[in-house]
Scaffold this motif. Structure first.
Motif, PDB file in Angstrom:
ATOM      1  N   ILE A  31      57.317 -65.834   6.685  1.00 22.68           N
ATOM      2  CA  ILE A  31      58.322 -64.978   6.060  1.00 22.68           C
ATOM      3  C   ILE A  31      59.491 -64.868   7.034  1.00 22.68           C
ATOM      4  O   ILE A  31      59.298 -64.912   8.256  1.00 22.68           O
ATOM      5  CB  ILE A  31      57.765 -63.578   5.713  1.00 22.68           C
ATOM      6  N   PRO A  32      60.715 -64.765   6.548  1.00 24.39           N
ATOM      7  CA  PRO A  32      61.882 -64.771   7.445  1.00 24.39           C
ATOM      8  C   PRO A  32      62.039 -63.478   8.239  1.00 24.39           C
ATOM      9  O   PRO A  32      61.779 -62.388   7.735  1.00 24.39           O
ATOM     10  CB  PRO A  32      63.052 -64.972   6.479  1.00 24.39           C
ATOM     11  N   ILE A  33      62.445 -63.628   9.490  1.00 27.00           N
ATOM     12  CA  ILE A  33      62.783 -62.477  10.329  1.00 27.00           C
ATOM     13  C   ILE A  33      64.093 -62.747  11.047  1.00 27.00           C
ATOM     14  O   ILE A  33      64.483 -63.896  11.256  1.00 27.00           O
ATOM     15  CB  ILE A  33      61.695 -62.157  11.376  1.00 27.00           C
ATOM     16  N   THR A  34      64.772 -61.681  11.421  1.00 28.85           N
ATOM     17  CA  THR A  34      65.922 -61.773  12.301  1.00 28.85           C
ATOM     18  C   THR A  34      65.478 -61.344  13.692  1.00 28.85           C
ATOM     19  O   THR A  34      65.033 -60.208  13.878  1.00 28.85           O
ATOM     20  CB  THR A  34      67.067 -60.861  11.819  1.00 28.85           C
ATOM     21  N   PHE A  35      65.549 -62.257  14.630  1.00 27.17           N
ATOM     22  CA  PHE A  35      65.104 -61.986  15.993  1.00 27.17           C
ATOM     23  C   PHE A  35      66.318 -61.635  16.837  1.00 27.17           C
ATOM     24  O   PHE A  35      67.221 -62.456  17.016  1.00 27.17           O
ATOM     25  CB  PHE A  35      64.399 -63.220  16.561  1.00 27.17           C
ATOM     26  N   VAL A  36      66.360 -60.426  17.352  1.00 30.03           N
ATOM     27  CA  VAL A  36      67.495 -59.986  18.170  1.00 30.03           C
ATOM     28  C   VAL A  36      67.071 -59.910  19.626  1.00 30.03           C
ATOM     29  O   VAL A  36      65.885 -59.790  19.944  1.00 30.03           O
ATOM     30  CB  VAL A  36      68.026 -58.612  17.703  1.00 30.03           C
ATOM     31  N   ASP A  37      68.042 -59.981  20.513  1.00 26.64           N
ATOM     32  CA  ASP A  37      67.739 -59.898  21.939  1.00 26.64           C
ATOM     33  C   ASP A  37      67.139 -58.544  22.273  1.00 26.64           C
ATOM     34  O   ASP A  37      67.503 -57.519  21.685  1.00 26.64           O
ATOM     35  CB  ASP A  37      69.002 -60.114  22.772  1.00 26.64           C
ATOM     36  N   ARG A  38      66.238 -58.533  23.238  1.00 27.87           N
ATOM     37  CA  ARG A  38      65.551 -57.324  23.653  1.00 27.87           C
ATOM     38  C   ARG A  38      66.526 -56.266  24.141  1.00 27.87           C
ATOM     39  O   ARG A  38      67.571 -56.569  24.723  1.00 27.87           O
ATOM     40  CB  ARG A  38      64.534 -57.639  24.747  1.00 27.87           C
ATOM     41  N   VAL A  39      66.179 -55.013  23.880  1.00 29.87           N
ATOM     42  CA  VAL A  39      67.009 -53.895  24.312  1.00 29.87           C
ATOM     43  C   VAL A  39      66.862 -53.659  25.806  1.00 29.87           C
ATOM     44  O   VAL A  39      67.811 -53.327  26.504  1.00 29.87           O
ATOM     45  CB  VAL A  39      66.628 -52.612  23.532  1.00 29.87           C
ATOM     46  N   ALA A  40      65.642 -53.839  26.322  1.00 32.08           N
ATOM     47  CA  ALA A  40      65.390 -53.607  27.739  1.00 32.08           C
ATOM     48  C   ALA A  40      64.451 -54.677  28.267  1.00 32.08           C
ATOM     49  O   ALA A  40      63.729 -55.321  27.514  1.00 32.08           O
ATOM     50  CB  ALA A  40      64.781 -52.225  27.960  1.00 32.08           C
ATOM     51  N   GLY A  41      64.460 -54.868  29.597  1.00 34.34           N
ATOM     52  CA  GLY A  41      63.566 -55.838  30.210  1.00 34.34           C
ATOM     53  C   GLY A  41      64.180 -57.230  30.226  1.00 34.34           C
ATOM     54  O   GLY A  41      65.278 -57.474  29.735  1.00 34.34           O
ATOM     55  N   LYS A  42      63.428 -58.164  30.827  1.00 30.96           N
ATOM     56  CA  LYS A  42      63.883 -59.533  30.947  1.00 30.96           C
ATOM     57  C   LYS A  42      62.941 -60.471  30.217  1.00 30.96           C
ATOM     58  O   LYS A  42      61.749 -60.219  30.138  1.00 30.96           O
ATOM     59  CB  LYS A  42      63.964 -59.939  32.431  1.00 30.96           C
ATOM     60  N   ILE A  71      53.339 -65.625   9.598  1.00 30.07           N
ATOM     61  CA  ILE A  71      54.230 -65.828  10.744  1.00 30.07           C
ATOM     62  C   ILE A  71      55.618 -65.304  10.409  1.00 30.07           C
ATOM     63  O   ILE A  71      56.203 -65.680   9.385  1.00 30.07           O
ATOM     64  CB  ILE A  71      54.320 -67.325  11.110  1.00 30.07           C
ATOM     65  N   GLY A  72      56.129 -64.431  11.259  1.00 34.65           N
ATOM     66  CA  GLY A  72      57.514 -63.986  11.133  1.00 34.65           C
ATOM     67  C   GLY A  72      58.407 -65.074  11.685  1.00 34.65           C
ATOM     68  O   GLY A  72      58.510 -65.240  12.906  1.00 34.65           O
ATOM     69  N   SER A  73      59.049 -65.826  10.808  1.00 33.79           N
ATOM     70  CA  SER A  73      59.726 -67.059  11.194  1.00 33.79           C
ATOM     71  C   SER A  73      61.231 -66.906  11.320  1.00 33.79           C
ATOM     72  O   SER A  73      61.897 -66.352  10.448  1.00 33.79           O
ATOM     73  CB  SER A  73      59.407 -68.151  10.169  1.00 33.79           C
ATOM     74  N   ARG A  74      61.749 -67.479  12.402  1.00 37.97           N
ATOM     75  CA  ARG A  74      63.194 -67.509  12.627  1.00 37.97           C
ATOM     76  C   ARG A  74      63.833 -68.741  12.011  1.00 37.97           C
ATOM     77  O   ARG A  74      65.064 -68.813  11.917  1.00 37.97           O
ATOM     78  CB  ARG A  74      63.468 -67.502  14.140  1.00 37.97           C
ATOM     79  N   TYR A  75      63.005 -69.708  11.580  1.00 39.17           N
ATOM     80  CA  TYR A  75      63.516 -71.023  11.227  1.00 39.17           C
ATOM     81  C   TYR A  75      63.248 -71.439   9.777  1.00 39.17           C
ATOM     82  O   TYR A  75      63.164 -72.619   9.477  1.00 39.17           O
ATOM     83  CB  TYR A  75      62.954 -72.069  12.197  1.00 39.17           C
ATOM     84  N   ILE A  76      63.089 -70.468   8.901  1.00 42.91           N
ATOM     85  CA  ILE A  76      63.065 -70.738   7.471  1.00 42.91           C
ATOM     86  C   ILE A  76      64.265 -70.009   6.865  1.00 42.91           C
ATOM     87  O   ILE A  76      64.861 -69.141   7.519  1.00 42.91           O
ATOM     88  CB  ILE A  76      61.742 -70.282   6.812  1.00 42.91           C
ATOM     89  N   PRO A  77      64.674 -70.354   5.641  1.00 39.25           N
ATOM     90  CA  PRO A  77      65.819 -69.662   5.025  1.00 39.25           C
ATOM     91  C   PRO A  77      65.662 -68.141   5.071  1.00 39.25           C
ATOM     92  O   PRO A  77      64.633 -67.599   4.689  1.00 39.25           O
ATOM     93  CB  PRO A  77      65.792 -70.191   3.584  1.00 39.25           C
ATOM     94  N   GLY A  78      66.678 -67.487   5.591  1.00 36.30           N
ATOM     95  CA  GLY A  78      66.646 -66.037   5.741  1.00 36.30           C
ATOM     96  C   GLY A  78      66.336 -65.584   7.147  1.00 36.30           C
ATOM     97  O   GLY A  78      66.608 -64.448   7.520  1.00 36.30           O
ATOM     98  N   GLY A  79      65.778 -66.471   7.962  1.00 34.37           N
ATOM     99  CA  GLY A  79      65.485 -66.164   9.358  1.00 34.37           C
ATOM    100  C   GLY A  79      66.662 -66.510  10.251  1.00 34.37           C
ATOM    101  O   GLY A  79      67.471 -67.383   9.916  1.00 34.37           O
ATOM    102  N   SER A  80      66.768 -65.848  11.407  1.00 34.93           N
ATOM    103  CA  SER A  80      67.912 -66.118  12.275  1.00 34.93           C
ATOM    104  C   SER A  80      67.673 -65.589  13.688  1.00 34.93           C
ATOM    105  O   SER A  80      66.773 -64.781  13.930  1.00 34.93           O
ATOM    106  CB  SER A  80      69.188 -65.479  11.709  1.00 34.93           C
ATOM    107  N   THR A  81      68.510 -66.077  14.602  1.00 31.68           N
ATOM    108  CA  THR A  81      68.530 -65.606  15.993  1.00 31.68           C
ATOM    109  C   THR A  81      69.991 -65.358  16.374  1.00 31.68           C
ATOM    110  O   THR A  81      70.586 -66.111  17.134  1.00 31.68           O
ATOM    111  CB  THR A  81      67.907 -66.658  16.936  1.00 31.68           C
ATOM    112  N   PRO A  82      70.594 -64.298  15.842  1.00 35.81           N
ATOM    113  CA  PRO A  82      72.041 -64.112  15.959  1.00 35.81           C
ATOM    114  C   PRO A  82      72.568 -63.899  17.372  1.00 35.81           C
ATOM    115  O   PRO A  82      73.743 -64.187  17.633  1.00 35.81           O
ATOM    116  CB  PRO A  82      72.296 -62.874  15.082  1.00 35.81           C
TER     117      PRO A  82
END
Length: 220
Positions: free
Chosen positions: A177-188, A93-104
């Protein structure tokens, strides 16, 4: 994605989107046979699209399957890390909520809503993973084969909770494993109040069923 995972095949699932995505992928596939598109007649829910894709790749004999959003919110540089982690895990799982993960890029309200939903699922269902709603995942073939697609009920983002929970119940190896989740470039975003309600009601229903089963077992 091709640069980060050059040996992988790519399948784009298109639910009759009006932006010409399917036609573009078809055109690319003429010069790259490792890229295909799965055309579906219309939107029937996120879970239904996932299951359709899973069935197709399993039928083709793939041993490792990675799922990701196509709106650039999932960083393709993480792909090799997911493949590496699958060496000793059945679900990564690409996790936003373990150390190193984020939703900036998220607002505080969205971040709190997501964290509360994941906390509720973790506490009520006993699932040890911190991020059960993310769509950035890698599966070993055996994990998908044990999901029993015909019995999965949820079609929205609750589908992610349900599949993570079922993988846990199947006593398979799960790694985050940690991932950085960024807002989508296009779409809703497809997130809505009804989707959140569906997921929470599912979690509560499962918890109540678990309590009922425990009481029933104690009476025997």
């Amino acid at each position: 994605m091709r640069k980060n995972l050059p040996d992988g095949d790519i399948m784009v699932i298109d639910d009759n989107s009006p932006d010409g995505t399917a036609d573009l992928v078809d055109e690319i596939s003429k010069t790259d046979p490792h890229i295909t598109v799965l055309r579906r007649p219309g939107k029937q829910g996120l879970g239904v699209a996932y299951i359709d894709g899973y069935r197709r790749v399993l039928a083709k004999g793939y041993e490792a399957i990675i799922c990701m959003d196509a709106d650039f919110s999932h960083d393709p540089t993480v792909l090799p890390k997911i493949v590496e982690a699958l060496a000793d895990a059945d679900l990564v799982i690409g996790s936003r909520y373990i150390p190193g993960g984020s939703t900036p890029d998220w607002k505080l309200s969205r971040r709190m809503l997501s964290r509360m939903g994941n906390l509720t699922a973790r506490v009520l269902l006993g699932v040890p993973t911190k991020d059960n709603t993310t769509g950035y995942r890698g599966y070993r073939r055996e994990a998908l084969e044990k999901l029993d697609f015909n019995s999965i009920k949820l079609t929205g983002y609750g589908f992610m909770i349900e599949t993570a929970y079922r993988t846990y119940l199947n006593k398979l190896r799960i790694k985050e494993i940690p991932i950085t989740f960024v807002d989508r470039v296009a779409g809703k975003s497809k997130m809505s109040g009804s989707i959140i309600k569906e997921a929470l009601l599912y979690v509560i229903k499962l918890r109540l069923q678990h309590i009922k089963d425990q009481i029933s077992g104690a009476k025997k």
